[in-house]
Design an enzyme around this catalytic site. Structure first.
Site, PDB file in Angstrom:
ATOM      1  N   ALA A  17     -19.294  15.590 -39.325  1.00 45.72           N
ATOM      2  CA  ALA A  17     -17.800  15.628 -38.769  1.00 45.72           C
ATOM      3  C   ALA A  17     -16.972  14.748 -39.513  1.00 45.72           C
ATOM      4  O   ALA A  17     -16.417  13.661 -39.981  1.00 45.72           O
ATOM      5  CB  ALA A  17     -18.495  14.121 -38.116  1.00 45.72           C
ATOM      6  N   TYR A  70     -18.988  13.688 -28.106  1.00 49.29           N
ATOM      7  CA  TYR A  70     -17.629  13.245 -28.330  1.00 49.29           C
ATOM      8  C   TYR A  70     -16.701  13.771 -27.465  1.00 49.29           C
ATOM      9  O   TYR A  70     -17.036  14.807 -26.007  1.00 49.29           O
ATOM     10  CB  TYR A  70     -17.639  13.807 -29.840  1.00 49.29           C
ATOM     11  CG  TYR A  70     -18.255  12.747 -30.634  1.00 49.29           C
ATOM     12  CD1 TYR A  70     -18.216  11.901 -30.558  1.00 49.29           C
ATOM     13  CD2 TYR A  70     -19.753  13.472 -31.562  1.00 49.29           C
ATOM     14  CE1 TYR A  70     -19.024  10.497 -31.826  1.00 49.29           C
ATOM     15  CE2 TYR A  70     -20.514  12.839 -32.047  1.00 49.29           C
ATOM     16  CZ  TYR A  70     -20.563  11.181 -31.635  1.00 49.29           C
ATOM     17  OH  TYR A  70     -21.649  10.610 -32.643  1.00 49.29           O
ATOM     18  N   ARG A 107     -35.047  16.686 -28.746  1.00 56.33           N
ATOM     19  CA  ARG A 107     -35.644  15.200 -29.098  1.00 56.33           C
ATOM     20  C   ARG A 107     -35.402  14.434 -29.842  1.00 56.33           C
ATOM     21  O   ARG A 107     -35.612  13.083 -29.972  1.00 56.33           O
ATOM     22  CB  ARG A 107     -36.527  15.955 -30.327  1.00 56.33           C
ATOM     23  CG  ARG A 107     -37.829  17.254 -29.467  1.00 56.33           C
ATOM     24  CD  ARG A 107     -38.420  17.597 -30.618  1.00 56.33           C
ATOM     25  NE  ARG A 107     -37.314  18.505 -31.198  1.00 56.33           N
ATOM     26  CZ  ARG A 107     -38.416  19.929 -31.530  1.00 56.33           C
ATOM     27  NH1 ARG A 107     -39.443  19.641 -32.161  1.00 56.33           N
ATOM     28  NH2 ARG A 107     -37.243  20.146 -32.284  1.00 56.33           N
ATOM     29  N   ALA A 140     -31.327  22.714 -34.005  1.00 55.74           N
ATOM     30  CA  ALA A 140     -30.958  21.079 -34.607  1.00 55.74           C
ATOM     31  C   ALA A 140     -31.857  20.125 -33.915  1.00 55.74           C
ATOM     32  O   ALA A 140     -31.756  20.559 -32.889  1.00 55.74           O
ATOM     33  CB  ALA A 140     -29.863  20.622 -35.514  1.00 55.74           C
TER      34      ALA A 140
HETATM   35  C1  8OZ Z   1     -24.209   9.330 -36.572  1.00 57.80           C
HETATM   36  C2  8OZ Z   1     -23.790   8.501 -36.620  1.00 57.80           C
HETATM   37  C3  8OZ Z   1     -22.078   8.291 -36.322  1.00 57.80           C
HETATM   38  C4  8OZ Z   1     -21.502   9.520 -36.334  1.00 57.80           C
HETATM   39  C5  8OZ Z   1     -22.692  12.617 -34.734  1.00 57.80           C
HETATM   40  C6  8OZ Z   1     -21.560  12.293 -35.546  1.00 57.80           C
HETATM   41  O1  8OZ Z   1     -23.581  12.140 -33.239  1.00 57.80           O
HETATM   42  C7  8OZ Z   1     -22.445  11.553 -35.285  1.00 57.80           C
HETATM   43  C8  8OZ Z   1     -22.478  10.723 -35.641  1.00 57.80           C
HETATM   44  C9  8OZ Z   1     -23.998  10.218 -36.100  1.00 57.80           C
HETATM   45  O2  8OZ Z   1     -22.502  13.807 -34.550  1.00 57.80           O
END
Ligand code: 8OZ
Length: 370
Positions: A59, A182, A269, A299
């Site tokens: 990401a 997000y 999960r 996923a």
């Molecule tokens: C774990 C820690 C920080 C970011 C996501 C981009 O949950 C993340 C993320 C996962 O998609």
């Protein structure tokens, strides 16, 4: 005798993949000053690249205002493009296919991570529970400011710009991060979107932001080069919707008109820890499958057996692996040959040096018996 569907070819857009073991996008927080990808990241991705294997790179914020995690790489400056080019070249040298995940965390941030120390933005001023990671360490997500209607086109433009920079860095495509609470997910789900303008209320309005940024990316990339990740069942980041099947069903159908490379679905999960029911059936891919005509990547805590089972049932075409790929640079080979997996070390997931990043061992090459 195992089914081995994971090791049959498939296609994503113009690419023929030799296997269906996808490297999931994984936040590792190891970029250099200026959120620039570095040689160590190139080595990490090259280690995990296989001929005809798909990697979705971590990401990556499209905007300086899109960060919730210090040390994440960006895709909004020329220096970042040059850094990513090293990663892409290293993966291509091994015959791999690599997409970049485009990110904006919205409210999953804190003023400490925002330029000028301003508040993070969101569709509505509703605070999430959980932690962002500033340079100084974990900080509770801040109270976000609701975006003004007239501010939204500039964020769509940031996604378009990120898609364009990813193309100039040599990536094979991009994935819109529409999952895990997000910014696009905050618009989509009615627990976080209380707007009364063209971006809130009806599902058509709540999906508008996701569809606009995805369309912007497809205009840059053309057909078969843009994927979208969604997490219909995840509550991470205080996410909820009054009717997830309806909301995500609408999104999948609308996305299906855009000629995407794939739809990438996070199953319930995984919510950020290991205590959840790993045997729970993948539900979202099942109800979304009939609504989306392109390839589906599933996923969320799959292992070899559950991945084979899912492919056999036909609800997905590929399976993305996260933690197993962190700890096993040669994961496709280990799955194919049924070799034991290295255990992962959660303490080195986020930030740090090469330890727990590029130093996980490869399985020994088979020596022929004499
Ligand atoms: C774990 C820690 C920080 C970011 C996501 C981009 O949950 C993340 C993320 C996962 O998609």
């Amino acid at each position: 005798m195992s089914k081995q569907l994971l090791f049959t070819p498939t296609s994503v857009g113009p690419f023929t993949l030799k296997h269906r073991v996808v490297m999931a996008p994984l936040t590792r927080m190891r970029s250099s000053e200026g959120n620039v990808p570095n040689e160590m990241m190139a080595e990490y991705y090259a280690q995990r690249a296989t001929p005809g294997g798909l990697i979705i790179a971590e990401a990556t914020p499209v905007s300086p205002y899109g960060f919730g995690y210090a040390g994440a790489p960006g895709i909004f400056t020329q220096a970042q493009v040059e850094g990513w080019r090293k990663v892409v070249d290293a993966v291509h040298a091994k015959g791999g296919v690599i997409f970049l995940q485009l990110w904006h965390v919205g409210r999953q941030s804190h003023s400490l991570l925002q330029p000028g120390g301003i508040d993070p933005v969101a569709p509505s001023a509703i605070q999430a529970e959980g932690y962002a990671y500033a340079q100084s360490g974990a900080v509770p997500f801040g109270m976000p400011r609701a975006l003004l209607l007239e501010e939204i086109p500039a964020i769509v433009e940031e996604f378009r710009h990120g898609a364009e920079l990813a193309k100039s860095a040599g990536f094979d495509g991009v994935e819109i991060h529409g999952a895990n609470g997000y910014l696009p997910d905050q618009f989509l789900q009615d627990g976080t979107n209380k707007r009364t303008d063209a971006y809130g209320g009806s599902i058509e309005n709540r999906a508008r932001f996701l569809l606009e940024i995805t369309s912007a990316a497809t205009l840059v990339w053309g057909p078969g080069r843009v994927g979208v990740r969604l997490s219909p069942s995840s509550s991470y980041g205080s996410m909820h919707d009054s009717d997830p099947e309806e909301t995500f069903g609408y999104a999948a159908k609308a996305l299906d008109t855009l000629g995407l490379a794939y739809l990438h679905i996070v199953e319930p999960r995984i919510k950020g820890d290991d205590t959840l029911d790993k045997d729970a059936a993948p539900v979202a891919v099942h109800y979304l499958r009939p609504l989306f005509s392109g390839p589906i990547i599933a996923a969320g805590g799959f292992n070899r057996e559950s991945a084979e089972e899912l492919l056999f049932q036909g609800d997905a075409d590929m399976v993305a692996f996260g933690r197993a790929f962190i700890a096993n640079p040669d994961l496709p080979r280990r799955l194919q040959e049924n070799l034991p997996l290295n255990a992962y070390d959660r303490d080195t997931f986020y930030g740090g040096d090469a330890g727990g990043y590029t130093d996980y061992p490869f399985a020994a090459q088979q020596v022929s018996s004499e």
